[in-house]
Design an enzyme around this catalytic site. Structure first.
Site, PDB file in Angstrom:
ATOM      1  N   ASP A   1      52.520 -30.694 -28.651  1.00 35.30           N
ATOM      2  CA  ASP A   1      53.242 -31.862 -28.184  1.00 35.30           C
ATOM      3  C   ASP A   1      52.520 -33.077 -28.783  1.00 35.30           C
ATOM      4  O   ASP A   1      51.362 -32.976 -29.186  1.00 35.30           O
ATOM      5  CB  ASP A   1      53.202 -31.896 -26.651  1.00 35.30           C
ATOM      6  CG  ASP A   1      53.687 -33.201 -26.077  1.00 35.30           C
ATOM      7  OD1 ASP A   1      54.726 -33.700 -26.544  1.00 35.30           O
ATOM      8  OD2 ASP A   1      53.029 -33.730 -25.164  1.00 35.30           O
TER       9      ASP A   1
ATOM     10  N   ASP B   1      53.085 -36.964 -27.637  1.00 32.91           N
ATOM     11  CA  ASP B   1      52.744 -38.000 -26.665  1.00 32.91           C
ATOM     12  C   ASP B   1      51.882 -37.450 -25.546  1.00 32.91           C
ATOM     13  O   ASP B   1      52.203 -36.432 -24.928  1.00 32.91           O
ATOM     14  CB  ASP B   1      54.016 -38.598 -26.069  1.00 32.91           C
ATOM     15  CG  ASP B   1      54.838 -39.355 -27.111  1.00 32.91           C
ATOM     16  OD1 ASP B   1      54.258 -39.781 -28.119  1.00 32.91           O
ATOM     17  OD2 ASP B   1      56.052 -39.508 -26.904  1.00 32.91           O
TER      18      ASP B   1
ATOM     19  N   GLU C   1      52.353 -42.734 -24.671  1.00 32.50           N
ATOM     20  CA  GLU C   1      53.751 -42.328 -24.776  1.00 32.50           C
ATOM     21  C   GLU C   1      54.442 -43.280 -25.736  1.00 32.50           C
ATOM     22  O   GLU C   1      54.532 -44.485 -25.477  1.00 32.50           O
ATOM     23  CB  GLU C   1      54.428 -42.376 -23.401  1.00 32.50           C
ATOM     24  CG  GLU C   1      53.875 -41.384 -22.401  1.00 32.50           C
ATOM     25  CD  GLU C   1      54.330 -39.964 -22.668  1.00 32.50           C
ATOM     26  OE1 GLU C   1      55.444 -39.790 -23.200  1.00 32.50           O
ATOM     27  OE2 GLU C   1      53.579 -39.023 -22.346  1.00 32.50           O
TER      28      GLU C   1
ATOM     29  N   ARG D   1      66.636 -45.181 -21.356  1.00 39.02           N
ATOM     30  CA  ARG D   1      65.501 -46.035 -21.680  1.00 39.02           C
ATOM     31  C   ARG D   1      65.711 -46.782 -22.993  1.00 39.02           C
ATOM     32  O   ARG D   1      65.382 -47.966 -23.102  1.00 39.02           O
ATOM     33  CB  ARG D   1      64.208 -45.206 -21.718  1.00 39.02           C
ATOM     34  CG  ARG D   1      63.738 -44.788 -20.328  1.00 39.02           C
ATOM     35  CD  ARG D   1      62.451 -44.015 -20.365  1.00 39.02           C
ATOM     36  NE  ARG D   1      62.652 -42.673 -20.892  1.00 39.02           N
ATOM     37  CZ  ARG D   1      61.661 -41.808 -21.112  1.00 39.02           C
ATOM     38  NH1 ARG D   1      60.408 -42.176 -20.882  1.00 39.02           N
ATOM     39  NH2 ARG D   1      61.919 -40.605 -21.564  1.00 39.02           N
TER      40      ARG D   1
ATOM     41  N   SER E   1      58.015 -32.552 -30.580  1.00 37.98           N
ATOM     42  CA  SER E   1      57.966 -33.716 -29.705  1.00 37.98           C
ATOM     43  C   SER E   1      59.352 -34.223 -29.317  1.00 37.98           C
ATOM     44  O   SER E   1      60.308 -34.116 -30.083  1.00 37.98           O
ATOM     45  CB  SER E   1      57.203 -34.851 -30.412  1.00 37.98           C
ATOM     46  OG  SER E   1      57.251 -36.046 -29.668  1.00 37.98           O
ATOM     47  N   GLY E   2      59.418 -34.819 -28.130  1.00 34.76           N
ATOM     48  CA  GLY E   2      60.611 -35.516 -27.699  1.00 34.76           C
ATOM     49  C   GLY E   2      60.595 -36.960 -28.153  1.00 34.76           C
ATOM     50  O   GLY E   2      61.507 -37.727 -27.857  1.00 34.76           O
TER      51      GLY E   2
ATOM     52  N   LYS F   1      62.524 -28.244 -26.602  1.00 37.86           N
ATOM     53  CA  LYS F   1      61.266 -27.774 -27.189  1.00 37.86           C
ATOM     54  C   LYS F   1      61.225 -26.255 -27.236  1.00 37.86           C
ATOM     55  O   LYS F   1      60.719 -25.670 -28.194  1.00 37.86           O
ATOM     56  CB  LYS F   1      60.072 -28.322 -26.408  1.00 37.86           C
ATOM     57  CG  LYS F   1      59.815 -29.800 -26.655  1.00 37.86           C
ATOM     58  CD  LYS F   1      58.512 -30.241 -26.029  1.00 37.86           C
ATOM     59  CE  LYS F   1      58.273 -31.712 -26.276  1.00 37.86           C
ATOM     60  NZ  LYS F   1      57.008 -32.183 -25.680  1.00 37.86           N
TER      61      LYS F   1
ATOM     62  N   ASP G   1      51.286 -31.310 -22.323  1.00 36.68           N
ATOM     63  CA  ASP G   1      50.952 -31.743 -20.966  1.00 36.68           C
ATOM     64  C   ASP G   1      52.138 -31.731 -20.012  1.00 36.68           C
ATOM     65  O   ASP G   1      51.954 -31.894 -18.803  1.00 36.68           O
ATOM     66  CB  ASP G   1      50.401 -33.179 -21.009  1.00 36.68           C
ATOM     67  CG  ASP G   1      51.480 -34.184 -21.365  1.00 36.68           C
ATOM     68  OD1 ASP G   1      51.831 -35.017 -20.503  1.00 36.68           O
ATOM     69  OD2 ASP G   1      51.993 -34.152 -22.494  1.00 36.68           O
TER      70      ASP G   1
END
Length: 298
Positions: free
Chosen positions: A92, A94, A101, A137, A181-182, A230, A251
């Protein structure tokens, strides 16, 4: 990264303000020795030794957990053997490879940090699909191409202590390394360059812009743009290269999801930046410092 899909998990930020060189000597074993458990009104938490607390940043807060003490900080022989023999490791980005992040940092740069943080806090109160949280967001600040470019020039990546050495060690052992990663490719590309990870080994989201650089949204065809993405990406990686043993390190809840049939054989929770209790409790191995992963390979 991210725990938006886990409404019940409590997040304890561990902000690291020192440079990598200054922090490289702190190992998880020293963390384990200097942290002691305490009980308060039926809750279990961890209290850090003053010297340790100072070494990882004055803003670190004591953890008040509703879970029993974690019993997965020391890997079993099976877990250790699998880690040492893995032919692929997916990270991952972030709060794992990097200390922050990405979307929150970009929003702050664009003047919408507070609004995005408030929305994220509301989202943490309920179960929100990742794609919905991401779109909501982004809509709060609609970053233009020029803003993203300016951000990348002024805000170089903040890498987690030990990640450069760990990636080098893995590659020296013949292990393939991926970033899953997102976050956004535009922001992850500099990270991959520092770690010498080829572009084809990066699975992330893509911000879309118009001919004038105006924000259009994000590419919803990327597997990491939606919940369960993911896990899909890791399954694709494994199938494409026929890896025998694959490890996922992260995480968040979406990283944990990658450990399923056809996906990762092993999930290592790195809690050196963010400790998400529900995720950490289900990990095969919980580490607080990447140096432990490096040392375990020797």
């Amino acid at each position: 990264m991210e725990g938006l899909v886990v409404a019940s998990s409590r997040v304890t930020p561990v902000r690291i303000h020192l440079r990598q060189k200054q922090l490289s000597f702190v190992s998880a074993s020293s963390v384990q020795c200097t942290r002691r458990l305490y009980r308060n009104r039926g809750q279990v938490g961890m209290r850090q030794h003053p010297k340790l607390r100072n070494s990882i940043g004055a803003s670190a807060q004591p953890l008040e957990a509703t879970l029993s003490p974690f019993d997965n900080r020391l890997p079993s022989k099976e877990v250790l053997d699998l880690w040492r023999s893995a032919d692929a490791v997916c990270f991952d980005v972030d709060s794992t490879v990097c200390l922050d992040e990405g979307i929150d940092e970009l929003a702050e740069h664009c003047g919408a940090g507070k609004a995005v943080a408030e929305w994220t806090a509301r989202a943490m109160g309920g179960s929100v699909p990742f794609e919905e949280a991401l779109a909501a967001r982004l809509s709060l600040f609609n970053p233009s191409l020029s803003q993203v470019q300016d951000f990348l020039e002024k805000k170089p990546p903040k890498l987690s202590p030990g990640i450069v050495e760990l990636v080098k060690k893995l590659k020296a052992n013949g292990t393939d390394v991926y970033l899953v990663s997102g976050g956004f490719r535009q922001m992850i590309k500099p990270v991959a360059a520092i770690l010498d990870i080829p572009t084809e080994n990066v699975f992330a989201n893509q911000l879309l812009f118009g001919t004038s650089g105006e924000f259009l949204g994000f590419d919803k065809n990327e597997p990491t743009s939606r919940s369960g993405g993911k896990a899909t990406a890791v399954q694709q990686i494994r199938k494409a290269h026929n890896y025998k043993e694959l490890v996922m390190i992260g995480d968040g809840a979406t990283d944990l999801e990658a450990r399923q049939p056809g996906g990762a054989d092993l999930f290592i929770c790195y809690a050196g930046v963010q400790l998400r209790e529900a995720v950490a409790a289900k990990a095969d191995w919980l580490v607080l410092n990447l140096q432990d992963l490096i040392s375990s390979m020797e």
